[in-house]
Design a protein around this motif. Sequence first.
Motif, PDB file in Angstrom:
ATOM      1  N   ASP A 146       0.807  -1.224   0.000  1.00 50.16           N
ATOM      2  CA  ASP A 146       0.000   0.000   0.000  1.00 50.16           C
ATOM      3  C   ASP A 146       0.840   1.275   0.000  1.00 50.16           C
ATOM      4  O   ASP A 146       0.286   2.370   0.046  1.00 50.16           O
ATOM      5  N   MET A 147       2.143   1.132  -0.031  1.00 49.64           N
ATOM      6  CA  MET A 147       3.010   2.333  -0.045  1.00 49.64           C
ATOM      7  C   MET A 147       3.203   2.793  -1.491  1.00 49.64           C
ATOM      8  O   MET A 147       3.585   2.001  -2.346  1.00 49.64           O
ATOM      9  N   LYS A 148       2.945   4.093  -1.735  1.00 51.05           N
ATOM     10  CA  LYS A 148       3.150   4.600  -3.095  1.00 51.05           C
ATOM     11  C   LYS A 148       4.635   4.659  -3.399  1.00 51.05           C
ATOM     12  O   LYS A 148       5.087   4.233  -4.452  1.00 51.05           O
ATOM     13  N   THR A 149       5.401   5.229  -2.466  1.00 48.77           N
ATOM     14  CA  THR A 149       6.859   5.178  -2.593  1.00 48.77           C
ATOM     15  C   THR A 149       7.351   3.975  -1.794  1.00 48.77           C
ATOM     16  O   THR A 149       7.158   3.915  -0.580  1.00 48.77           O
ATOM     17  N   LYS A 150       7.920   3.020  -2.489  1.00 50.28           N
ATOM     18  CA  LYS A 150       8.352   1.794  -1.819  1.00 50.28           C
ATOM     19  C   LYS A 150       9.640   2.067  -1.047  1.00 50.28           C
ATOM     20  O   LYS A 150      10.394   2.989  -1.380  1.00 50.28           O
ATOM     21  N   PRO A 151       9.934   1.227  -0.037  1.00 51.67           N
ATOM     22  CA  PRO A 151      11.240   1.369   0.627  1.00 51.67           C
ATOM     23  C   PRO A 151      12.346   1.107  -0.390  1.00 51.67           C
ATOM     24  O   PRO A 151      12.191   0.284  -1.290  1.00 51.67           O
ATOM     25  N   ALA A 152      13.458   1.809  -0.233  1.00 52.42           N
ATOM     26  CA  ALA A 152      14.578   1.655  -1.159  1.00 52.42           C
ATOM     27  C   ALA A 152      15.131   0.239  -1.082  1.00 52.42           C
ATOM     28  O   ALA A 152      15.129  -0.375  -0.016  1.00 52.42           O
TER      29      ALA A 152
END
Lengths: 460, 460
Positions: free
Chosen positions: B27-33
Motif C-alpha cells: 500500500d506504499m506509493k513510494t516503496k522502501p529503497a
Amino acid sequence: MTFEKIPYKIYLTEDELPKFWYNVRADMKTKPAPLLNPATGEPMTFEDLRPVFCDELIRQELDNDTREIPIPQDIRDFYKMYRPAPLVRAYCLEEKLQTPAKIYYKFEGNNTSGSHKLNSAIAQAFYAKHQGLKGVTTETGAGQWGTALSMACSYLDLDCQVYMVKVSYEQKPFRREVMKVYGASVTPSPSETTAVGRAILKEHPGTTGSLGCAISEAVEAAASQPGYRYVLGSVLNQVLLHQSIIGLEAKAALDKYSIVPDIIIGCAGGGSNLGGLISPFMGEKLRGERDYQFIAVEPASCPSFTRGRFAYDFCDTGKVCPLAKMYTLGSNFIPSANHAGGLRYHGMSPVLSELYHQGLMEARAVEQTKVFEAAEQFARVEGILPAPESSHAIRVAIDEAMKCKETGEEKTILFGLTGTGYFDMVAYEKFHNGQMTDYIPTDAELEASFAQLPKVPGQE
Amino acid sequence: MTFEKIPYKIYLTEDELPKFWYNVRADMKTKPAPLLNPATGEPMTFEDLRPVFCDELIRQELDNDTREIPIPQDIRDFYKMYRPAPLVRAYCLEEKLQTPAKIYYKFEGNNTSGSHKLNSAIAQAFYAKHQGLKGVTTETGAGQWGTALSMACSYLDLDCQVYMVKVSYEQKPFRREVMKVYGASVTPSPSETTAVGRAILKEHPGTTGSLGCAISEAVEAAASQPGYRYVLGSVLNQVLLHQSIIGLEAKAALDKYSIVPDIIIGCAGGGSNLGGLISPFMGEKLRGERDYQFIAVEPASCPSFTRGRFAYDFCDTGKVCPLAKMYTLGSNFIPSANHAGGLRYHGMSPVLSELYHQGLMEARAVEQTKVFEAAEQFARVEGILPAPESSHAIRVAIDEAMKCKETGEEKTILFGLTGTGYFDMVAYEKFHNGQMTDYIPTDAELEASFAQLPKVPGQE
C-alpha cells in the motif's frame, strides 16, 4: 499435523470467572484436625488467632461447613488482570510421546509472580486492607510467594515486609529486586530485626537460614507492630480455599467441551496448588458423584506424604506457631543442600493430609534429575520453560502417558503447571552440566527427626 | 471500582487468528529503497541473497506488491501455543492517572522468549526447515531474539547457532542458559570460530563485542557451512511482515468492540515490533480510509529516527552485509555504556524509515530514567513487569494520557507492550539505587559517525 477440534488453549470469558471459592472441607465427612495451641493443647480459637491473622481470614480458616464462599468484587477485579488462566491441551507433548493419552494442563505462570501464589496473595492482602491494617509480614524461600504478595500489596497500597531465607536472598538477587520494584521491604533471614532472629544468629552464627526460621521472624514482626498481621502462602485451609479458583476454572473449561479427566496430578510442597487444583473434583468424589485418580507428586528429598508421619507438629522451626496435624518430616527437617527447587516444607496441608490418610488420593516421590529431564522435554515441545516445582507434575504426567502408550488406554490426564522457571536457571545449568545429583534421606535420618515431634495428648 | 463493559483482556479465539500476514509495502506509493550490493552499488537480487537467506524469505524480502501472504498451517499451529496474545484495557493505569483517556496495550510477553520476537523466529525457522536446511545462525544482544529462535528451532528439530555479544554472554548467564535448554549452541562474540571474529580480536584484544560484530560473525558462519542460512530478528522487510500479526490481532480485537484508536505507540529499535503493530492501521491511512497518529519511541541515547540521517548504510559493523537505506546513526555507532536495555541498533527498518520520511508517523526520544519511572508505575498497577524496551512505549502512552487529563480529551491510546523484564533486574536495581544515569550523544559525536557513512551513487 492435524488436530482435533478442541483448541490448544481453552480460555473462559471474564463473565465465566468463578464468583465463589469452593471449600472442600464442607464435603469432608472427617474434617481436618484443628490447629492446637502448643501451650495448652487446646484447639486454637478465633480470639487465639487474632494477634497473628486478619479476622476474615481466621473465619475462613476455621469454617469447615460453608461450601461456597463469595469472592469479593475487588478481588475478582484483580483476578481479571491475569486470569482466567488458560487450560492448555498438550498436543505437541502428546505427539512427541506418541501416546494415546490426552494431556491437559492448567497454566498458572502467566503473571509476574510467575506462579499460582498470586491467587491467595491478593485475597489475603485484600482482607488486611479491608480490616484497616497498615501492612502484612511474610516469609519467602525461592521468592514466588514474596513476589506475589508484594504485587498484591502494591496494588492495594499496603506495606509489605518480606523475610527472605538468607541463602536465597544472596543467591537470587533478581527475585529480591522484583519485590523491591513492587515496593516491598526485603530482609534476609535470620536477621537482627527480631528477637527470634537474634537468638538464632547467636546460637548459629553464619547460618544461611531456613523457611521455618523466616516464618518465626515474620510472625514475630507482625505481632510486635500495631496494624500488622502475618500471612502465609501455603499449608493453611484459607490458602487452599483461595486456590480452589485453579480447579474451578479448570473444571469449567473442561466442562465446556465435556471432557472428564481420569487422572489429576499436582506437585505438592505445602499443598496450595495441589489442593486448589483438585478441590472441585475431590468434592465430586466425596459426594459420590464421580471418581477420579488424584496423584500428589513430591520431591524424593522432601517426602512428607510418602515417608512422613501423620501427626501434630509445629509449622515453623522457631516453634512460635500453632501445632497442625499433618504429614510431616518433623519441623527440624531441612532438605539436603543439593535440592534445587521449592517444595521443601517439612509438613503438608492438613486438608490434603486428611484426604490422603483416608485413601482418597495417592502420592509419589520423584528424584530431581528425572524432574529436570521432564522439564526440558516439556519446554522443547510445549514452549513454556517450567518451574522446577511444576516439573514434578510434568514428570508423573509423562510417566502416566507412557503407561497409556504401553496399554493402549486413551486416558485423559490433567495436571497443574504452577509456574515458570525464569529465576531457576542456576538449577537448569547444573542439570545441563551434569552437576545435579539426587538425595534420598535415610530411614535413620527421618527417625531422628520424628523423635523430636511434640508430645500432644492422644498422639504417640 | 466500577468498570465498563469492555473486558480487561480481549482474546481472539483460535479460529479468529489471522490466516495472512499483511504486507504494508503493497500500500506504499513510494516503496522502501532496495538493499544494495556494497561492491557494485546495484540492488541485491534474489541470486545475490541466496547464499545468506532462505529462498522463501528472500521472496518475502523483495515482494513489495502482494498485500496478503498466507501463514503456513505449521506456523499457525505453533502460534496457537502462545497466541492469540491478549489486548488489555489498562483500567488500573487509567484510574491511577485519573485520565479521561482510554488506554489499551497489546501484550506480547506471555511466552518463554519473553517478547514478540517469537512471531518471526518460528516463521524463519519454518522456511529454513522447509527448504531442507540443517540449521540457522544468528546474533543476539540482550537475548530475546536468540531465545525465540532457539525455541522455534527446538520445535522443528533444526540446529541453532547463536552468536551472543560477549558482554551480554557474561552478564546475562541466565538468558544463555535458557537458550541451552532449547538446545542452541551459544558462542560469545567476537570469537575464534570465524575469520571476522579473529580479525576483530586481533585488532581489539579484550573487546566485549557489539551487535554489529555478532551479525558479521553469524553471517560468515552461515555462508561457510553447507545447509545453513543466516536469520535476523528485526530491521528486514520480512520480519515486519511476520510481525504484522501483532497489529492484525490488535485490530481484530478492537473491531470486536468497535474501538478506534486515536494514537498508536510503539518502541523502536530495529522496528520489528513497531512495524508489526502499526502495519494494518498504516494500511488504512495509506489507502485514505482512516487517519491515525503513530508515535515511534526510541532511546535518547540511540536516536536514529530523531537525530539520524536518512541514508544508505551498512547493516553490520563488519560491513559484510548489504547496504540499506534507513535512518541511521552510522554503522560504527554504539550507544553509551550506561544504556541499559535493548533498542541499541544504529539503524532502523527501511519500511519505517520511508514512512517516517514521508511524514506518516512521528518519533520521540526519551531518557532511560524517565522510562524506568514509567515501567515501575506501570508494574505496580497493571501487575506486569515490563521489559525496558517496552517501557519506552509506556512512557509516551502515560505522557499522552496526562495531556488528555489537561485538555479533558477522551482519546483512545493503543501501545505495544513487547515483553517482560524478568532478565533485566540488574537495570531495575540500578534505577532503584539511584545509579542509573542518562546520556544524550552530542552533535559532534553524531557528525563524526555520519562522516563514515558509505559513498553511494546519488547520496551525499
